[in-house]
Design an enzyme around this catalytic site. Structure first.
Site, PDB file in Angstrom:
ATOM      1  N   LYS A 112     -63.238  27.114   7.877  1.00  0.00           N
ATOM      2  CA  LYS A 112     -63.118  26.578   6.518  1.00  0.00           C
ATOM      3  C   LYS A 112     -63.524  27.602   5.453  1.00  0.00           C
ATOM      4  CE  LYS A 112     -62.136  22.288   7.951  1.00  0.00           C
ATOM      5  NZ  LYS A 112     -62.353  22.294   9.414  1.00  0.00           N
TER       6      LYS A 112
HETATM    7  C1  LIG Z   1     -61.589  21.556  10.383  1.00  0.00           C
HETATM    8  C2  LIG Z   1     -61.679  22.101  11.763  1.00  0.00           C
HETATM    9  C3  LIG Z   1     -60.601  21.998  12.664  1.00  0.00           C
HETATM   10  C4  LIG Z   1     -59.336  21.254  12.323  1.00  0.00           C
HETATM   11  O1  LIG Z   1     -58.599  21.913  11.331  1.00  0.00           O
HETATM   12  P1  LIG Z   1     -57.475  21.099  10.501  1.00  0.00           P
HETATM   13  O2  LIG Z   1     -57.021  22.031   9.467  1.00  0.00           O
HETATM   14  O3  LIG Z   1     -58.211  19.912   9.936  1.00  0.00           O
HETATM   15  O4  LIG Z   1     -56.439  20.697  11.466  1.00  0.00           O
HETATM   16  C5  LIG Z   1     -60.726  22.587  13.910  1.00  0.00           C
HETATM   17  N1  LIG Z   1     -61.851  23.221  14.268  1.00  0.00           N
HETATM   18  C6  LIG Z   1     -62.909  23.345  13.437  1.00  0.00           C
HETATM   19  C7  LIG Z   1     -64.129  24.043  13.904  1.00  0.00           C
HETATM   20  C8  LIG Z   1     -62.848  22.798  12.153  1.00  0.00           C
HETATM   21  O5  LIG Z   1     -63.905  22.918  11.334  1.00  0.00           O
END
Ligand SMILES: *Cc1c(COP(=O)(O)O)cnc(C)c1O
Length: 497
Positions: A112
């Site tokens: 993120k």
């Molecule tokens: C948010 C997240 C995901 C999923 O990603 P999306 O974009 O919501 O599909 C997978 N792994 C981790 C560690 C995340 O923080």
């Protein structure tokens, strides 16, 4: 470039407007009107660039109402000084054909950060371009990682307040600690009794309620979003897929035109959607492999064309993927139907009324040509983490573990041995307990930091500094609210009552 709403083609806004607003008033998501294309020369040029320059180049295709200087400022602010070795997206080779795209070298140790380090820059510039000094109120629903990454990105940013809602029992101990100890004068964090879908639905409902928007306006405030419903979250994620292909070219691991598969552990469908955009822009991407945990609604959707959320919700070792309503699928459906907003709207209405919808055969065929869907439960995920560590000395977190397992299944099923890039989305140290168990170690210690130290001692991997630093901090935010009380919590945090 302008943006339409997935639910209304007559809505047409600039990129700054799309980012400032977050979601369209009709509840739809903003999507680019055209798909920019990258030529061979572009990709070769990117192969010679550092991440900041590559970011500016990719963003400039989509954010046409930002000046070049502004984009440089955004990319430098985000990607210089915040990631290990100033490498936000390094590729680690884990076998002859598989690379791990490590997206967790930023301040909160999850992918993120790649988008949420830059979003504050994009959003504050967008707010200046589009409004008159209103304070932006960012409401975030998090399944664990978005919350912290958004708090870290927006803490003490002028003209912004940020409020995060997380499911009280749906995040890891470390994720919770990261959020509740957050510093900053413009931040608020509250647990809700419910799961991520409840939090996300609550936030979307508040956003699109005109009455609540009016109340904010009276206080010279306006809502925005830092969730991946905001285009400003998706667009920075496109960069690292393009950059990965360019890196493989530079390292002569691939020759131009040769396709790479992309494997993404998926929840809200934002990350894999970015890989889809990279493919549509002309990056030679083969299969988009969508990996789910036990909440395998997307696996079923890709295989059958029916999206059905009338099913049990599971709390798993990969909490950031414990999601039944994958918001960004709406953007994909819009593109697969060549922009049929009325159709997308009908499906989304059916989803909220009955919990399901079925796409037509033509859409299903396109979906299946592009995507492979697979899933792995906690047992399989732990097995693959253990086996990977034993075999290659490579330590994966449970989200990445889900992707590794689905990739393994995919290769066994299809014999497709194209080079594959597996998105590694979090540091194993955010999920010490599960990872220790996966590599066959005792994980009974109650203290998170003791678990981290055990994991580090066993594997030789260093504990990320930002996690070590948490040990000294006291939680600031301990409130829990009911899911019906989210608006009340918002008004209290904003001091409106
Ligand atoms: C948010 C997240 C995901 C999923 O990603 P999306 O974009 O919501 O599909 C997978 N792994 C981790 C560690 C995340 O923080």
């Amino acid at each position: 470039m302008n943006y339409n709403s997935t639910r209304d083609q007559n809505v047409c806004v600039s990129s700054a407007q799309a980012i400032a607003q977050g979601i369209s008033v009709d509840g739809g998501l903003f999507v680019p009107q055209q798909m920019p294309t990258l030529t061979k020369e572009d990709l070769v040029e990117i192969a010679g660039m550092n991440y900041v320059d590559a970011a500016v180049k990719v963003l400039s295709y989509f954010l046409t109402d930002y000046t070049h200087e502004e984009l440089v400022e955004c990319a430098k602010g985000a990607y210089v000084g915040s990631f290990d070795d100033d490498q936000p997206a390094p590729l680690a080779k884990i076998s002859d054909t598989a690379y791990s795209l490590e997206l967790w070298h930023g301040p909160t140790c999850a992918f993120k950060d790649l988008a949420l380090q830059i979003l504050p820059y994009l959003l504050t510039k967008a707010a200046k371009k589009t409004s008159d000094g209103e304070t932006k109120v960012i409401l975030v629903a998090t399944s664990g990682d978005t919350g912290k990454a958004a708090l870290e990105g927006f803490a003490d940013v002028d003209g912004v307040k940020i409020l995060v809602f997380y499911p009280s029992d749906g995040v890891s101990a470390m994720q919770k600690l990261q959020m509740t100890t957050q510093k900053g004068n413009n931040v608020g964090v509250c647990a809700i009794r419910g799961n991520f879908d409840d939090a996300q639905t609550g936030v979307k409902t508040i956003f699109t309620d005109p009455q609540k928007g009016k109340i904010l306006k009276e206080h010279n405030m306006a809502f925005s979003s830092a969730n991946s419903i905001n285009w400003g979250r998706v667009v920075p994620q496109i960069i690292y897929y393009i950059y990965s292909y360019a890196t493989l070219l530079r390292e002569e691991a691939i020759s131009y035109g040769e396709e790479m598969n992309v494997v993404v552990p998926t929840g809200n469908f934002g990350n894999i959607l970015a890989a889809y955009y990279a493919k549509e822009m002309g990056v030679p991407v083969g299969k988009l492999i969508c990996a789910s945990n036990q909440n395998n609604i997307l696996t079923d959707f890709i295989r059958t064309g029916t999206y059905d959320r009338n099913r049990d919700f599971y709390t798993t070792l990969s909490p950031s993927m414990d999601i039944l309503i994958s918001s960004n699928l709406e953007r994909l459906l819009y593109h697969l139907t060549d922009g049929n907003a009325a159709q997308v709207k009908a499906w989304m209405e059916s989803l909220s009324a009955t919990g399901k919808y079925t796409v037509d055969d033509a859409t299903k065929e396109k979906l299946q040509n592009l995507f492979y869907g697979g899933c792995a439960d906690d047992t399989l995920t732990k097995q693959v983490i253990g086996a990977q560590f034993e075999k290659n000395g490579y330590l994966a977190d449970p989200h990445t573990g889900v992707a590794l397992k689905v990739y393994e299944t995919y290769v066994a099923e299809t014999q497709d041995t194209r080079v594959s890039v597996i998105a590694s989305t979090a540091s194993p140290f955010k999920f010490c307990k599960g990872v220790l168990e996966a590599i066959g170690q005792d994980a009974s210690a109650k203290d998170e930091f003791a678990l981290c130290e055990a994991l580090s001692a066993k594997t030789g991997y260093a504990i990320p500094a930002s996690i070590v630093a948490l040990k000294e901090l006291q939680p600031r935010f301990t409130d829990i609210c009911e899911k019906q009380e989210m608006w009340q919590t918002v008004t209290t945090m904003l001091g409106l009552n």
